[in-house]
Design an enzyme around this catalytic site. Structure first.
Site, mmCIF file in Angstrom:
data_model
loop_
_atom_site.group_PDB
_atom_site.id
_atom_site.type_symbol
_atom_site.label_atom_id
_atom_site.label_comp_id
_atom_site.label_asym_id
_atom_site.label_seq_id
_atom_site.Cartn_x
_atom_site.Cartn_y
_atom_site.Cartn_z
ATOM 1 N N PRO A 164 -6.347 -4.477 -3.443
ATOM 2 C CA PRO A 164 -5.066 -3.950 -3.897
ATOM 3 C C PRO A 164 -5.149 -3.364 -5.301
ATOM 4 C CG PRO A 164 -4.849 -6.196 -3.058
ATOM 5 C CD PRO A 164 -6.296 -5.922 -3.239
ATOM 6 N N GLU A 165 -5.093 -2.043 -5.387
ATOM 7 C CA GLU A 165 -4.918 -1.360 -6.662
ATOM 8 C C GLU A 165 -3.513 -0.755 -6.631
ATOM 9 O OE1 GLU A 165 -8.194 1.220 -7.612
ATOM 10 O OE2 GLU A 165 -9.656 -0.124 -6.714
#
Length: 271
Positions: free
Chosen positions: A2-3
Site C-alpha cells: 500500500p502506497e
DNA sequence: CTTGGGACCTGGCTGC
DNA sequence: TGCAGCCAGGTCCCAA
C-alpha cells in the site's frame, strides 16, 4: 504494497460504507496491533463512536470520530482492509463491526501494520512533508527540497518527511519515466531534470489511482478485487525483463537497502 | 546535523 | 523432497 494510490483507493471504497456509522463491536486478535494504549482502553474509547469523516494523509488512513478523537491506521507493507469478506481467512488482526451491519477486517500477514487512537492525528502525521498530489506541492517546492539534500534521488522521493505519499515502487516508475538514475544525488539535478521528475511523479500516481492501485503482493481492494496498476509497470519489479523502451534488461540495485529497478541505458548515470 | 544501514515481520519463491 | 536463503518494504532507531 500500500502506497498512496492503494491507500487512496481503500479510502474511496471504504468511505460510503463507514462514514456516518458508529462502531458497535471490536475484536482485536493481535495485541501488537494497537499502539500506545491497552486493548481494553482502545475498545472502551472507540465503541459507540461515530465516524465523522475519512481522510488519507500520506500513507496513513485517518478516521475522524464524532468526539474529536482520531482512529489512525497504517497498513505498512502487507496490510489490507476488507469489507464483509466471505469467511474470515488467515492473518486477520482485528475486526470492527459497524451500526449498519458492516464488518471491517484488518488483514496483515507480515504484521507490520499499526493502529492508533489519538486525541490529535497531527501528533502522527504532523511530520510529513507536503501531500504529493496537493496544490502545495509545486515544481518549485520540489526544486527547493531536492537542492537541500545530498542523497540519492530515489531516497529523497520516498522520504515521507520531504514529500508524503511516494513509496518504493512508484518512485522507481517515476524515475524511469523521467529517465533519471536512482542513485543520482538530489542536489545535483538540473532544473529540467527536476521538472521531469515532478511531472512523472504526478502522472504515475494519477494513473495508478485510476487503476485502483497495484496488486503486486498482498494488496486487494476492500471488496476483494485486485488493482491493475502493476500491469503498467515499466521498471518496478521487472528485474531482468526487457526495458519497454529499449529492450535492455531492467537492473536491480539496492538504494538505502531497498530494491530499486531501473533501465541502465534509459537512466544512465553515476554511482 | 546529515547520511546510511539494520531491525522489525513472515509467506512465497528459487536453487542446491 | 527438504531446507537454506533471498525478496518484498514503511518507518523507526542507531551509528558513523
Amino acid at each position: 504494497m500500500p502506497e498512496l494510490p492503494e491507500v487512496e483507493t481503500i479510502k474511496s471504497e471504504l468511505l460510503p460504507c463507514v462514514v456516518g456509522q458508529s462502531v458497535t463491536q471490536i475484536t482485536i486478535l493481535d495485541a501488537k496491533l494497537v499502539s500506545g494504549i491497552s486493548i481494553e482502553e482502545f475498545c472502551r474509547r472507540l465503541i459507540g463512536q461515530a465516524i465523522k469523516s475519512l481522510e488519507r494523509r500520506g500513507k496513513y488512513l485517518i478516521f475522524h470520530l464524532a468526539d474529536t478523537q482520531s482512529l489512525v491506521m497504517h497498513l505498512k507493507m502487507s496490510g489490507t482492509l476488507l469489507l464483509n469478506p466471505q469467511g474470515t481467512g488467515h492473518y486477520v488482526r482485528a475486526i470492527f463491526h459497524f451500526s449498519n451491519g458492516i464488518r471491517l477486517l484488518f488483514r496483515d500477514p507480515r504484521r507490520f501494520g499499526v493502529i492508533w487512537l489519538v486525541a490529535d492525528a497531527e501528533s502522527l502525521v504532523g511530520r510529513l512533508g507536503p501531500e504529493v498530489l496537493s496544490e502545495k506541492f509545486t515544481p518549485r517546492v520540489l526544486v527547493q527540497t531536492l537542492s537541500k539534500h545530498h542523497i540519492p534521488i530515489k531516497a529523497a522521493l520516498v522520504d515521507q518527511s520531504l514529500i508524503a505519499g511516494i513509496g518504493n515502487m512508484y518512485a522507481d516508475e517515476a524515475l524511469f519515466a523521467a529517465k533519471i538514475h536512482p542513485l543520482k544525488r538530489a542536489d545535483t539535478l538540473s532544473l529540467e531534470e527536476t521538472q521531469n521528475i515532478y511531472r512523472s511523479i504526478r502522472e504515475v500516481l494519477r494513473s495508478a489511482i485510476n487503476s485502483k492501485g497495484a496488486s503486486v503482493d498482498t494488496y486487494v481492494r476492500p471488496g476483494g478485487q485486485l488493482g491493475t496498476a502493476h500491469f503498467n509497470f515499466k521498471a518496478a519489479h521487472r528485474g531482468g525483463k526487457p526495458c519497454p523502451v529499449c529492450g535492455t534488461p531492467i537492473q536491480r540495485i539496492l538504494v538505502r537497502n531497498r530494491g530499486s529497478y531501473f533501465c541502465p541505458k534509459c537512466q544512465p548515470g553515476t554511482a
